[in-house]
Design a protein around this motif. Structure first.
Motif, PDB file in Angstrom:
ATOM      1  N   CYS A 210      34.710  33.175  44.228  1.00 27.03           N
ATOM      2  CA  CYS A 210      33.943  33.264  43.455  1.00 27.03           C
ATOM      3  C   CYS A 210      34.189  33.131  41.943  1.00 27.03           C
ATOM      4  CB  CYS A 210      32.880  34.452  43.488  1.00 27.03           C
ATOM      5  SG  CYS A 210      32.115  34.836  45.191  1.00 27.03           S
ATOM      6  N   HIS A 211      35.211  33.566  41.332  1.00 24.14           N
ATOM      7  CA  HIS A 211      35.517  33.784  40.023  1.00 24.14           C
ATOM      8  C   HIS A 211      36.707  32.675  39.833  1.00 24.14           C
ATOM      9  CE1 HIS A 211      32.922  37.052  38.610  1.00 24.14           C
ATOM     10  NE2 HIS A 211      33.464  37.506  40.055  1.00 24.14           N
ATOM     11  N   GLY A 212      37.340  31.989  40.622  1.00 22.88           N
ATOM     12  CA  GLY A 212      38.660  30.933  40.591  1.00 22.88           C
ATOM     13  C   GLY A 212      39.609  31.676  40.437  1.00 22.88           C
TER      14      GLY A 212
ATOM     15  N   ARG B 257      33.342  33.013  34.474  1.00 22.37           N
ATOM     16  CA  ARG B 257      34.499  33.365  33.842  1.00 22.37           C
ATOM     17  C   ARG B 257      34.769  34.897  33.383  1.00 22.37           C
ATOM     18  NH1 ARG B 257      38.894  31.749  30.626  1.00 22.37           N
ATOM     19  NH2 ARG B 257      38.663  29.645  31.288  1.00 22.37           N
ATOM     20  N   ILE B 258      35.852  35.240  34.014  1.00 21.84           N
ATOM     21  CA  ILE B 258      36.110  36.752  33.786  1.00 21.84           C
ATOM     22  C   ILE B 258      37.603  36.733  33.210  1.00 21.84           C
ATOM     23  CG2 ILE B 258      34.308  38.022  35.110  1.00 21.84           C
ATOM     24  CD1 ILE B 258      36.448  38.174  37.216  1.00 21.84           C
ATOM     25  N   GLY B 259      38.470  35.656  33.291  1.00 20.72           N
ATOM     26  CA  GLY B 259      39.787  35.653  32.936  1.00 20.72           C
ATOM     27  C   GLY B 259      40.034  35.573  31.565  1.00 20.72           C
TER      28      GLY B 259
ATOM     29  N   ALA C 133      33.163  50.026  36.471  1.00 24.17           N
ATOM     30  CA  ALA C 133      31.578  50.319  36.682  1.00 24.17           C
ATOM     31  C   ALA C 133      31.024  48.906  37.114  1.00 24.17           C
ATOM     32  CB  ALA C 133      31.124  50.641  35.440  1.00 24.17           C
ATOM     33  N   TYR C 134      31.001  47.727  36.767  1.00 25.40           N
ATOM     34  CA  TYR C 134      30.331  46.646  37.247  1.00 25.40           C
ATOM     35  C   TYR C 134      30.752  46.370  38.654  1.00 25.40           C
ATOM     36  CZ  TYR C 134      27.696  42.400  37.496  1.00 25.40           C
ATOM     37  OH  TYR C 134      26.680  41.533  37.839  1.00 25.40           O
ATOM     38  N   VAL C 135      31.784  46.486  38.986  1.00 22.34           N
ATOM     39  CA  VAL C 135      32.302  46.155  40.391  1.00 22.34           C
ATOM     40  C   VAL C 135      31.876  47.126  41.499  1.00 22.34           C
ATOM     41  CG1 VAL C 135      34.327  45.904  41.878  1.00 22.34           C
ATOM     42  CG2 VAL C 135      34.470  44.787  39.829  1.00 22.34           C
TER      43      VAL C 135
ATOM     44  N   PRO D 150      27.329  46.042  40.896  1.00 20.33           N
ATOM     45  CA  PRO D 150      26.932  44.836  40.223  1.00 20.33           C
ATOM     46  C   PRO D 150      25.717  44.763  39.882  1.00 20.33           C
ATOM     47  CG  PRO D 150      28.014  44.400  42.459  1.00 20.33           C
ATOM     48  CD  PRO D 150      27.801  45.901  42.093  1.00 20.33           C
ATOM     49  N   ALA D 151      25.224  43.735  39.176  1.00 22.70           N
ATOM     50  CA  ALA D 151      23.701  43.659  38.929  1.00 22.70           C
ATOM     51  C   ALA D 151      22.955  42.576  39.752  1.00 22.70           C
ATOM     52  CB  ALA D 151      23.281  43.618  37.429  1.00 22.70           C
ATOM     53  N   GLY D 152      23.659  41.367  40.025  1.00 23.28           N
ATOM     54  CA  GLY D 152      23.080  40.268  40.402  1.00 23.28           C
ATOM     55  C   GLY D 152      23.468  39.836  41.849  1.00 23.28           C
TER      56      GLY D 152
END
Ligand code: HEC
Length: 107
Positions: A35-37, A48-50, A61-63, A66-68
């Motif tokens: 999903c993120h490449g 993008r998270i890189g 915390a996000y992983v 997650p919110a969406g």
């Protein structure tokens, strides 16, 4: 004081900051890259998270929650240590080149 010296010493060895090489393995194994490449550059569905991922604690915390549209990854699936390694991997990804450095766009 002694403790501070030991922590500083471990930090200088890169301990506690994650292992980017192992982070890459986990990033691929858990399909984060789908999903993120592969470089976390953003993909078909993930942003993008890189290069500049959120701070380690924020990322973890996000992983976990997650919110969406992203599926949650519990501690049973991926440990905090592995997510710290993923963070190191993402931080080690090169930034995209500046537009002025792309010859094709500067003719
Ligand atoms: C099925 C697709 C998918 C997978 C697999 C996935 N993500 Fe995501 N991720 C997303 C989407 C979409 C978002 C945007 C927000 C949302 O919808 O949750 C996101 C958001 C994020 C964010 C927050 C980015 C920000 O700027 O706030 C982080 C960090 C993140 N993902 C890391 C990971 C990691 C690490 C993994 C693997 C353990 C992973 N993702 C696996 C789709 C995915």
């Amino acid at each position: 004081m002694k403790r501070l010296v030991i922590i500083t010493f471990l930090a200088s060895l890169g301990y506690g900051q994650g292992n980017a090489e192992h982070g890459k393995v986990v990033f691929e194994k858990l399909y984060c890259s789908a999903c993120h490449g592969h470089d976390g550059q953003g993909g078909s569905s993930g942003p993008r998270i890189g290069t500049k991922p959120p701070a380690v604690a924020v990322l973890i915390a996000y992983v976990r929650k997650p919110a969406g549209g992203m599926p949650p990854f519990t501690a049973k699936i991926v440990s905090d240590a592995d997510l710290t390694d993923i963070h190191a991997y993402l931080s080690s990804r090169p930034a995209p080149p500046a537009l002025k450095d792309v010859p094709l766009l500067n003719q």
